[in-house]
Design a protein around this motif. Sequence first.
Motif, PDB file in Angstrom:
ATOM      1  N   ASP A  30       0.796  -1.134   0.153  1.00 30.10           N
ATOM      2  CA  ASP A  30       0.165   0.104   0.018  1.00 30.10           C
ATOM      3  C   ASP A  30       0.918   1.275   0.195  1.00 30.10           C
ATOM      4  OD1 ASP A  30      -2.250  -1.503   0.101  1.00 30.10           O
ATOM      5  OD2 ASP A  30      -2.404  -1.478   2.256  1.00 30.10           O
ATOM      6  N   LEU A  31       0.758   2.157  -0.894  1.00 28.17           N
ATOM      7  CA  LEU A  31       1.528   3.406  -1.107  1.00 28.17           C
ATOM      8  C   LEU A  31       1.208   4.518  -0.143  1.00 28.17           C
ATOM      9  CD1 LEU A  31       1.711   3.250  -5.143  1.00 28.17           C
ATOM     10  CD2 LEU A  31       3.167   1.928  -3.430  1.00 28.17           C
ATOM     11  N   ARG A  32       2.196   4.857   0.326  1.00 24.48           N
ATOM     12  CA  ARG A  32       2.006   6.178   1.055  1.00 24.48           C
ATOM     13  C   ARG A  32       2.251   7.245   0.272  1.00 24.48           C
ATOM     14  NH1 ARG A  32       4.987   3.621   5.556  1.00 24.48           N
ATOM     15  NH2 ARG A  32       6.776   4.799   5.361  1.00 24.48           N
ATOM     16  N   ARG A  80       5.699   6.912  -1.734  1.00 16.20           N
ATOM     17  CA  ARG A  80       6.190   5.531  -2.193  1.00 16.20           C
ATOM     18  C   ARG A  80       6.013   5.435  -3.449  1.00 16.20           C
ATOM     19  NH1 ARG A  80       5.604   1.553   2.785  1.00 16.20           N
ATOM     20  NH2 ARG A  80       7.461   2.226   4.027  1.00 16.20           N
ATOM     21  N   GLN A  81       6.511   4.737  -4.190  1.00 14.81           N
ATOM     22  CA  GLN A  81       5.972   3.959  -5.649  1.00 14.81           C
ATOM     23  C   GLN A  81       6.446   2.682  -5.429  1.00 14.81           C
ATOM     24  OE1 GLN A  81       5.309   5.902  -8.934  1.00 14.81           O
ATOM     25  NE2 GLN A  81       4.466   7.124  -7.126  1.00 14.81           N
ATOM     26  N   PRO A  82       5.612   1.860  -6.731  1.00 16.88           N
ATOM     27  CA  PRO A  82       5.634   0.281  -6.615  1.00 16.88           C
ATOM     28  C   PRO A  82       7.038   0.034  -7.160  1.00 16.88           C
ATOM     29  CG  PRO A  82       4.178   1.353  -8.242  1.00 16.88           C
ATOM     30  CD  PRO A  82       4.361   2.508  -7.187  1.00 16.88           C
ATOM     31  N   GLU A  83       7.625   0.944  -8.087  1.00 16.62           N
ATOM     32  CA  GLU A  83       8.715   0.627  -8.711  1.00 16.62           C
ATOM     33  C   GLU A  83       9.565   1.828  -8.075  1.00 16.62           C
ATOM     34  OE1 GLU A  83       8.766   0.391 -12.918  1.00 16.62           O
ATOM     35  OE2 GLU A  83       6.879   1.532 -12.909  1.00 16.62           O
ATOM     36  N   SER A 115       7.599  16.348  -3.899  1.00 14.83           N
ATOM     37  CA  SER A 115       7.346  14.945  -4.093  1.00 14.83           C
ATOM     38  C   SER A 115       8.297  14.067  -4.976  1.00 14.83           C
ATOM     39  CB  SER A 115       5.883  14.852  -4.649  1.00 14.83           C
ATOM     40  OG  SER A 115       5.542  13.385  -5.107  1.00 14.83           O
ATOM     41  N   ILE A 116       8.620  12.807  -4.760  1.00 11.16           N
ATOM     42  CA  ILE A 116       9.191  12.004  -5.488  1.00 11.16           C
ATOM     43  C   ILE A 116       8.699  11.881  -6.835  1.00 11.16           C
ATOM     44  CG2 ILE A 116      10.416  10.692  -3.682  1.00 11.16           C
ATOM     45  CD1 ILE A 116       8.636   8.348  -4.475  1.00 11.16           C
ATOM     46  N   THR A 168       0.269   6.636  -9.768  1.00  3.88           N
ATOM     47  CA  THR A 168      -0.672   7.157  -8.719  1.00  3.88           C
ATOM     48  C   THR A 168      -0.352   6.453  -7.365  1.00  3.88           C
ATOM     49  OG1 THR A 168      -2.466   5.979  -9.256  1.00  3.88           O
ATOM     50  CG2 THR A 168      -1.824   7.965 -10.326  1.00  3.88           C
ATOM     51  N   GLN A 169      -1.177   6.973  -6.276  1.00  3.96           N
ATOM     52  CA  GLN A 169      -1.069   6.350  -5.024  1.00  3.96           C
ATOM     53  C   GLN A 169      -1.698   4.863  -5.140  1.00  3.96           C
ATOM     54  OE1 GLN A 169      -1.422   9.150  -1.950  1.00  3.96           O
ATOM     55  NE2 GLN A 169      -1.669   7.640  -0.424  1.00  3.96           N
ATOM     56  N   ASN A 170      -2.453   4.407  -5.995  1.00  2.00           N
ATOM     57  CA  ASN A 170      -3.236   3.058  -6.082  1.00  2.00           C
ATOM     58  C   ASN A 170      -2.336   2.485  -7.086  1.00  2.00           C
ATOM     59  OD1 ASN A 170      -4.017   4.111  -8.384  1.00  2.00           O
ATOM     60  ND2 ASN A 170      -6.078   3.648  -8.192  1.00  2.00           N
TER      61      ASN A 170
END
Length: 593
Positions: free
Chosen positions: A231-233, A236-239, A555-556, A565-567
């Motif tokens: 779950d992204l804050r 944070r990025q999934p990659e 932001s990164i 995005t956050q999702n």
Amino acid sequence: MSELLSGMKRTDMCGELDLKDSGREVTLMGWVNRRRDLGSLIFIDLRDRTGIVQIVFNEEWDSNLFSRAGELRNEFVIAVSGTVVERAPEAVNDKIPTGKIEVKVKELKILSRSETPPFLVDDSTKAADNVRLKYRYLDLRRPVMQKNIITRHRIAKVVRDFLYDNGFLEIETPMLTKSTPEGARDYLVPSRVQPGKFYALPQSPQLFKQLLMISGFDRYYQIVRCFRDEDLRADRQPEFTQIDIEMSFVDMDDVLNINEKLIATVFKEIMGIEIKLPLKRMSYYEAMSRYGSDKPDLRFGMELLELSDVLKNSSFNAFKEAVANGGCIKAINAKGCSVFARKEIDSLSEVAKTYGAKGLLWVTYTHDGEIKSSLTKYLTNEELDGILKVTSAKPGDLILIAAGEFEKTCDAMGHVRLELGNKLNMIDKDKYELLWVVDFPLLEWSEEEDRYVAKHHPFTSPRDEDIPLLDSEPGKVRAKAYDMVLNGTELGGGSIRIHTREMQKKMFNILGFSDEDAQSRFGFFLEAFKYGVPPHGGIAYGFDRMVMLLTGSESIKDVIAFPKTQNASCLLSGAPSEVDTKQLEELHIKLDL
């Protein structure tokens, strides 16, 4: 070359022209940033990645050329040839580097036309994030975004040059690997040729970089993509991208020394800032006790103060129980804040509750010298005097107090400290404070899993002097682990690794892995431990976060070319998306939605 460009070849970049180029014939190419029509004169701000230069069309010079210039609109792609001339003194634009010159256009080619963009391609754009991400190729044309991506490239080059000069080898590790769950959730990739089996995308190259040390390469690095399905804050990025470094035949000092030189080089080359070395080192316990964080922001004071000795015998049960149970009583002196309204104190109390405290208690030392407190009926005059003495309170100060288990209480008060630092404008945004936090706990207890889990990861070595505690009091064992912290943000973290098979097996057992379980998950890694393992250690930096901090970005997402995005969705490409049934059949996958 395109037929449209026939006879034209770019000679210069827009943002690199200046007075020394006056009289030169140049050919420029780029995007129309802005158009101003003054009747018989048309001024165009022409933009490429280096900046903006003004080009001029005059109806008296060439009416056909002037007529074609009248067709130009924002984001048209054009090529122009002309002469660089000095601007009249009254026309100088000091806001841009090329503001003392302009280009008198003699030839124009429209290479591509543009529809009206969905937002202004300008640093002042008010477009929502979702619109910017959907049209990311337009967003990336904005000067601030181009500057960020170019700075990212420059930082990567400085890192590569430094590591090359210091004997490190850039070695790639696999993107398709084995799932070894212990941390975040893996992204899984099904195998077509081995039905029912899956690869995992790497959360980090941890095992492979250690295997490279076992292979004898001695010094390795990689600027590498990593993946975590969590779950992204907000940031944070999934990659994401890591600067991954590992060294053999080293102790902790060796790793810290070379890495602080690396970061000092980055600051000097990118920011023009000299970082004084060696960096300050602070133990995990000291960082938590004084700042309420294992990544303390040293740009301002307002440290946490210890009231346990003063209040350990208090008639207030929360204080007495906290100390008796091995916890602590922490205070912050919010200097000059006795004027805070109750509503403001309650707001700070909510911050403390959010991070695990039961709330905040307060003592106000008014400008009139009067003591007011939410604890008046519980505290003796001697205890009140003790509070004022420990906190060095003066008339006008507000003392905030919390009690409970050490880490939760410190963490809660650390967030209250940051809230006050921002509220009172105590943080110098132009200051850079770096330090090492060392001596982390090796393990932490997980209430959810009812077992010890690794504070960092299962391959971190315990401090030699604490090894005897592994069997009796594992929670007290310190790790040979370290984090580099910049302005309250973890820049990178690492450790000296376990390098004996016996200690690695012991660590797995403490973490609740049976021998069979450890063999199933990490067997290929443990096998390598049979054949001679050098002492080794390393570090990994969050590259996206580093670039964000050094560019002053919010932001990164602003330093990654194509973020999600956050999702974890890509608004530009539409990923993730459904796939054809045939593709699923080839992978022997059936959906159960």
